[in-house]
Design an enzyme around this catalytic site. Structure first.
Site, PDB file in Angstrom:
ATOM      1  N   CYS A 330       0.836  -1.200   0.000  1.00 45.22           N
ATOM      2  CA  CYS A 330       0.000   0.000   0.000  1.00 45.22           C
ATOM      3  C   CYS A 330       0.876   1.257   0.000  1.00 45.22           C
ATOM      4  O   CYS A 330       1.563   1.525  -0.981  1.00 45.22           O
ATOM      5  CB  CYS A 330      -0.970  -0.032   1.175  1.00 45.22           C
ATOM      6  SG  CYS A 330      -2.393   1.062   0.984  1.00 45.22           S
ATOM      7  N   HIS A 427      -3.553  -5.793   1.410  1.00 42.27           N
ATOM      8  CA  HIS A 427      -3.269  -6.038   2.829  1.00 42.27           C
ATOM      9  C   HIS A 427      -3.761  -7.424   3.233  1.00 42.27           C
ATOM     10  O   HIS A 427      -4.729  -7.935   2.676  1.00 42.27           O
ATOM     11  CB  HIS A 427      -3.988  -5.016   3.704  1.00 42.27           C
ATOM     12  CG  HIS A 427      -3.432  -3.640   3.637  1.00 42.27           C
ATOM     13  ND1 HIS A 427      -2.253  -3.280   4.235  1.00 42.27           N
ATOM     14  CD2 HIS A 427      -3.923  -2.508   3.048  1.00 42.27           C
ATOM     15  CE1 HIS A 427      -2.039  -1.986   4.032  1.00 42.27           C
ATOM     16  NE2 HIS A 427      -3.028  -1.504   3.309  1.00 42.27           N
TER      17      HIS A 427
END
Length: 485
Positions: A330, A427
């Site tokens: 991310c 994630h």
């Protein structure tokens, strides 16, 4: 009709989230339809729900303890700090504003209505709601307009249990002092108390419990011994993730970013006996290691500047020259690229900054936040990967042609030519046992050997047993009040 009980703390970090998770699992195993609820949370560690929003990760764990999928109604207001004085406000899973702390009070009357509506929606399918407070009701300077503790308890008519933390010392003063400073009507909402995190023989505190009960008039509900396996549950705060130095283990270094976010990627690695996880605090260089994992960030550009200020960019370049591996997830993925542009000033000033230059990609911040639960496949091993995306920004460039995950038939992520530097937006990928084993083996580590999800479930069961032995859970259930529609 659903019933509800609220756990508030005599201070911050008294263990409210874990107490709620354990009570949820205990009452769910007793056959009740249990739901967790936290009206307002402040955390950059969020979970993406099946209904397309984000909530605090602690509430996602509590939902797991109940045996149900997390929903946005379980945490209707989430504050995600972006600066020392400002935070993003997420309501029912969606970002609505970024406000300074001093301006947040103006939003609270509306937000209380959102909290009550979510609470009552949960009650439609529940026998019991276990509510978690935030901080402490003893912060009476925050009582006006409060939606996190007594303000919510008053509006919803929910009885309160007050938890104290004996590990910090002064627990009698914590509990008795809280009653002393509260408005009498708020103090009257507290129907019982417990003491958490006791080390040693709990009978040594029998007189302390009598003193607290005698001075407050509250029902004593028990003393909870220290729960040694707490580290086996997903951490709510980065400070709760322990470095796991192991001689000869595969070495993973994780720079502790100032606005680190969604770092649940680290929990499964910390659980692996063949992995030595090092959370590198500011002021320390990145150590010699096998893998540098750069985690997510709430403010990527600011954390990248801090990364450089620490000299970690120099350490990382040396690590790559030595043939070490790098993974960015991310915000960490965005940092690894050539440039990061924020033309609309979503993170502050409208700027374009150079990235670390380890991947041939560029990121442009966009207002629309990507929120999605994702199922993908590791192209190298074929292992299934389940996780979530939660980010601003779109990343493009030549290295995305070497995507290493497949989602809906499309390769995603990016890697350099020799595959030593990788990035992705997904994630939670290490929670999958098959992927984690394959990824570690590819990097030269012992293959993963931990059944991570099963371990979390077992630890929740152990926590429920722990609380059932320490607390008068039948009395806690009896103290719960009816939810008024």
């Amino acid at each position: 009709m659903a019933r509800a009980i609220m756990v508030q703390g005599a201070g911050s970090n008294v263990g409210k989230s874990m107490l709620v998770a354990g009570l949820c699992r205990h009452f769910a195993r007793a056959g009740l339809r249990v739901r967790p609820f936290k009206p307002q949370n402040m955390s950059n560690n969020a979970a993406v729900t099946e209904d397309g929003g984000e909530i605090g990760r602690a509430q996602a764990l509590q939902a797991l303890a109940c045996g149900v999928a997390p929903k946005v109604d379980m945490n209707p207001v989430l504050l995600k700090p972006e600066t020392e004085t400002g935070a993003q406000v997420v309501v029912r899973g969606q970002r609505v504003a970024t406000v300074r702390a001093r301006d947040y009070a103006a939003l609270k009357p509306r937000l209380l209505g959102d909290c009550l509506a979510s609470f009552r929606r949960l009650a439609r399918d529940a026998d019991l709601i276990v509510v978690e407070g935030a901080g402490s009701p003893a912060e009476i300077n925050l009582r006006a307009g409060d939606i996190a503790n007594m303000g919510f308890a008053e509006a919803a008519g929910v009885p309160v249990i007050l938890a104290g933390d004996i590990d910090r010392g002064g627990v009698i003063a914590q509990l008795v002092g809280t009653q002393a400073v509260l408005d009498p009507a708020d103090a009257a909402r507290i129907v019982g108390f417990l003491v958490n995190k006791f080390r040693g023989d709990v009978t040594l505190f029998d007189e302390g419990m009598r003193q607290i009960a005698g001075r407050t008039g509250w029902a004593p509900l028990g003393v909870v011994p220290w729960f040694a396996d707490a580290h086996r549950l997903p951490a709510e705060d980065i400070l709760d993730i322990r470095s796991t130095p192991r001689t000869g283990g595969f070495r993973v270094a994780v720079p502790r970013l100032g606005r680190i976010a969604n770092f649940d990627d680290l929990d499964p690695l910390a659980a692996e006996p063949g992995v030595s996880l090092d959370i590198v605090a500011p002021g320390r260089p990145l150590p010699v290691c096998d893998l540098v994992l750069i985690p997510g960030s709430k403010t990527t550009i600011a954390d990248l500047a801090a990364f450089r200020a620490e000299g970690w960019d120099i350490d990382l370049a040396a690590h790559v020259r030595r043939g070490g591996h790098v993974l960015g997830i991310c915000g960490g993925y965005q940092m690894l690229g050539r440039t990061i542009s924020d033309p609309e000033g979503l993170e502050g000033a409208a700027v374009k900054v150079p990235g670390l230059g380890l991947l041939e990609v560029d990121t442009v911040m966009r207002p629309r936040k990507h929120l999605a639960r994702v199922t993908a496949r590791d192209l190298a091993s074929g292992a299934k990967v389940e996780g979530y995306e939660i980010h601003l920004g779109e990343t493009t460039g030549p290295d995305t042609a070497r995507g290493w995950l497949e989602r809906d038939g499309i390769a995603v992520g990016a890697q350099n030519v020799d595959g030593t530097v990788r990035g992705c937006y997904l994630h939670g990928l290490f929670a999958g046992d098959a992927f984690r084993a394959a990824a570690l083996a590819r990097l030269g580590a012992p293959p993963g050997s931990v059944a991570y999800g099963a371990g979390v479930e077992a630890t929740l069961d152990a926590l429920a047993d722990h609380l059932a032995q320490a607390l008068d859970c039948d009395r806690i259930l009896a103290l719960a009040g009816d939810v008024i529609a």
